[in-house]
Scaffold this motif. Structure first.
Motif, PDB file in Angstrom:
ATOM      1  N   ALA A 126      44.855  41.119  57.297  1.00 28.02           N
ATOM      2  CA  ALA A 126      43.467  41.497  57.202  1.00 28.02           C
ATOM      3  C   ALA A 126      42.542  40.071  57.701  1.00 28.02           C
ATOM      4  O   ALA A 126      41.463  40.103  58.144  1.00 28.02           O
ATOM      5  CB  ALA A 126      43.102  41.659  55.825  1.00 28.02           C
ATOM      6  N   LEU A 127      43.040  39.022  57.740  1.00 28.78           N
ATOM      7  CA  LEU A 127      42.484  37.670  58.391  1.00 28.78           C
ATOM      8  C   LEU A 127      42.844  37.525  59.807  1.00 28.78           C
ATOM      9  O   LEU A 127      42.801  36.458  60.190  1.00 28.78           O
ATOM     10  CB  LEU A 127      42.807  36.759  57.624  1.00 28.78           C
TER      11      LEU A 127
ATOM     12  N   GLY B  55      49.173  39.403  55.464  1.00 23.65           N
ATOM     13  CA  GLY B  55      48.625  40.702  55.496  1.00 23.65           C
ATOM     14  C   GLY B  55      48.160  41.682  56.685  1.00 23.65           C
ATOM     15  O   GLY B  55      48.198  42.360  56.973  1.00 23.65           O
TER      16      GLY B  55
ATOM     17  N   PRO C  78      43.369  30.526  43.495  1.00 26.72           N
ATOM     18  CA  PRO C  78      44.393  31.451  43.803  1.00 26.72           C
ATOM     19  C   PRO C  78      45.758  31.166  43.835  1.00 26.72           C
ATOM     20  O   PRO C  78      46.037  29.693  44.338  1.00 26.72           O
ATOM     21  CB  PRO C  78      44.059  32.170  45.263  1.00 26.72           C
TER      22      PRO C  78
ATOM     23  N   ARG D 289      37.555  30.927  54.182  1.00 28.34           N
ATOM     24  CA  ARG D 289      37.668  32.374  53.694  1.00 28.34           C
ATOM     25  C   ARG D 289      38.425  32.625  52.193  1.00 28.34           C
ATOM     26  O   ARG D 289      38.093  33.329  51.461  1.00 28.34           O
ATOM     27  CB  ARG D 289      38.213  33.345  54.780  1.00 28.34           C
ATOM     28  N   LEU D 290      39.708  31.835  52.369  1.00 31.07           N
ATOM     29  CA  LEU D 290      40.259  32.062  51.168  1.00 31.07           C
ATOM     30  C   LEU D 290      39.807  31.217  49.982  1.00 31.07           C
ATOM     31  O   LEU D 290      40.594  31.091  48.988  1.00 31.07           O
ATOM     32  CB  LEU D 290      41.759  31.577  51.631  1.00 31.07           C
TER      33      LEU D 290
ATOM     34  N   ASP E  78      49.798  34.619  46.283  1.00 26.29           N
ATOM     35  CA  ASP E  78      48.668  35.585  46.885  1.00 26.29           C
ATOM     36  C   ASP E  78      48.238  34.987  48.106  1.00 26.29           C
ATOM     37  O   ASP E  78      47.857  35.807  49.192  1.00 26.29           O
ATOM     38  CB  ASP E  78      47.541  35.448  45.691  1.00 26.29           C
ATOM     39  N   LEU E  79      48.093  33.630  48.365  1.00 19.21           N
ATOM     40  CA  LEU E  79      47.619  33.280  49.635  1.00 19.21           C
ATOM     41  C   LEU E  79      48.467  33.519  50.771  1.00 19.21           C
ATOM     42  O   LEU E  79      48.140  33.984  51.939  1.00 19.21           O
ATOM     43  CB  LEU E  79      47.478  31.630  49.487  1.00 19.21           C
ATOM     44  N   ARG E  80      49.849  33.532  50.654  1.00 17.51           N
ATOM     45  CA  ARG E  80      50.873  33.979  51.616  1.00 17.51           C
ATOM     46  C   ARG E  80      50.734  35.305  51.867  1.00 17.51           C
ATOM     47  O   ARG E  80      50.622  35.651  53.006  1.00 17.51           O
ATOM     48  CB  ARG E  80      52.239  33.489  50.806  1.00 17.51           C
ATOM     49  N   ALA E  81      50.526  35.938  50.851  1.00 20.33           N
ATOM     50  CA  ALA E  81      50.604  37.479  51.049  1.00 20.33           C
ATOM     51  C   ALA E  81      49.308  37.694  51.823  1.00 20.33           C
ATOM     52  O   ALA E  81      49.205  38.624  52.832  1.00 20.33           O
ATOM     53  CB  ALA E  81      50.520  38.252  49.860  1.00 20.33           C
ATOM     54  N   ALA E  82      48.204  37.102  51.443  1.00 21.79           N
ATOM     55  CA  ALA E  82      46.687  37.395  52.090  1.00 21.79           C
ATOM     56  C   ALA E  82      46.828  37.155  53.516  1.00 21.79           C
ATOM     57  O   ALA E  82      46.346  37.765  54.604  1.00 21.79           O
ATOM     58  CB  ALA E  82      45.394  36.844  51.454  1.00 21.79           C
ATOM     59  N   ILE E  83      47.409  35.852  53.970  1.00 22.63           N
ATOM     60  CA  ILE E  83      47.746  35.420  55.267  1.00 22.63           C
ATOM     61  C   ILE E  83      48.712  36.368  56.154  1.00 22.63           C
ATOM     62  O   ILE E  83      48.003  36.719  57.298  1.00 22.63           O
ATOM     63  CB  ILE E  83      48.420  34.104  55.310  1.00 22.63           C
TER      64      ILE E  83
END
Lengths: 224, 224
Positions: free
Chosen positions: B20-21, B18, B7, B36-37, B11-16
């Motif tokens: 949700a985690l 966000g 990834p 998880r990522l 994307d990773l920054r956004a996921a962190i």
DNA sequence: TGGCGCAACCAATTTTGAATTGGTGTCTAT
DNA sequence: ATAGACACCAATTCAAAATTGGTTGCGCCA
């Protein structure tokens, strides 16, 4: 077989305050103490209640009974913080906090507390040696924090007090205290106590600020 | 059997960020998060380092990684104290501490920190709802405490912050925040941020004092 | 060579439960 | 009525285990 006569209350007070029943300014647990003195716990507690009301001892729920202001809770917590704290950091905070404590003590301290504060100030004058002076000085400042009537202020004060004792450079301060500096401190203590007793909040705040600025100056002078 | 492509960092920054985690503003442990990522812990930590440097996340050694300023250490300790603390007690202390924090932030904050503080102030203006505003406001005040450059000040600030959140009457404050009050707060936040960025310590102190006096007034108005 | 993954270890904190200690009420005896 | 004895409650400390971020070293591989 005759029972020995019950000891007088005055004797008991003297025995408690004498320090022979304390370990490092901390009295033995109430149960042990009552047993050691040969009286019941309820009678001991009645005596301790009086002593605490007079400000001669300090009690804390799960912590113990002390001849000096007790340490902050979980004081081991500050071990990590104490390492990265400089004397300047600590004095900065004291200069913001303690003048406010003096002001609120002037506004809200009861007449009894104010009279007691005067006696504590006089104790610093009568201190026989340096250690005795440090003890009296400690109690004097603690009493002011207590008189502020704000539990948050008191808690923060106790924490910076523990922090100061946990830091290593505390020892340097003792060597910095000469006779003339103690004399000047005493004059400033007198000004603080008088302002508080007169209910003069602004004067008390100012006197405490001046005092701490002087402490800071002599502290920084004695350090590299 | 082909491996999925790694990834992208973005994307990773956004996921962190966000959420949700995260559980209650606290991210999952680094080891779990990396798993998880689908990336290694070292790469995750490199990304977290960046985010922390930008002030978007908050890390604390044995405590975790947070999307909001982390709670004070051993915050359960304050449960007992929080019960006997009134809103007035807390505001009294804030009025003594935080103006000093603003003054020292103006004196010692780095240019990067000052630029970041301005952005945090703008975030409070763009907050979509009340909850978002409270979060942005919290981070703004926390950043000022951090910029004071004094670990003791920061620790005390965190403790009264935890105390405020532990007290029950905190909920009353939300109902007291109307649109016009948020607008007035924003003007005062702007004054504080500008003074700090200009390096005007006295002006920053004064602006923070005025702001807290206004907060105190609206807080006391909304309580019995 | 440099970045990435992997693993082990270090350091600060939290958590948990047992032990300690002050605080409170009750019951009894005299 | 009052002092003693006892049980129980509440706040704290202490110690050990578990959690979690911080650090280092090693190997792999493009």
């Amino acid at each position: 077989m005759t029972r020995p006569p019950p000891p007088s209350t005055e004797d008991l007070r003297a025995a408690i305050l004498g320090g022979a029943l304390a370990v490092d300014d901390r009295l033995l647990p109430e149960r042990t103490l009552a047993d050691r003195l040969g009286i019941s716990r309820s009678r001991l507690r009645a005596i301790l209640d009086d002593l605490a009301r007079e400000g001669l001892i300090f009690r804390r729920h799960g912590q113990g009974t002390f001849l000096q202001p007790p340490p902050a809770q979980a004081s081991e917590r500050f071990g990590v913080l104490a390492r990265r704290v400089s004397p300047g950091d600590l004095m900065e905070v004291r200069l913001e906090l303690e003048p406010a404590l003096a002001a609120y003590a002037a506004e809200r301290g009861s007449p009894e507390d104010k009279a007691r504060l005067l006696r504590l100030m006089e104790n610093t004058l009568r201190a026989p040696d340096l250690a005795g002076y440090e003890r009296a000085d400690d109690i004097f400042h603690y009493k002011i924090a207590e008189m502020s009537g704000n539990p948050v202020f008191l808690t923060l004060f106790e924490e910076i007090r523990s922090l100061r004792q946990a830091a290593e450079w505390t020892r340097a301060r003792q060597t910095a205290l000469g006779p003339e500096e103690i004399a000047e401190n005493s004059i400033q203590h007198g000004a603080i106590a008088n302002a508080i007793c007169a209910g003069a909040a602004r004067a008390a705040r100012r006197a405490m600020r001046l005092h701490l600025q002087k402490v800071e100056a002599s502290l920084l002078k004695s350090l590299p």
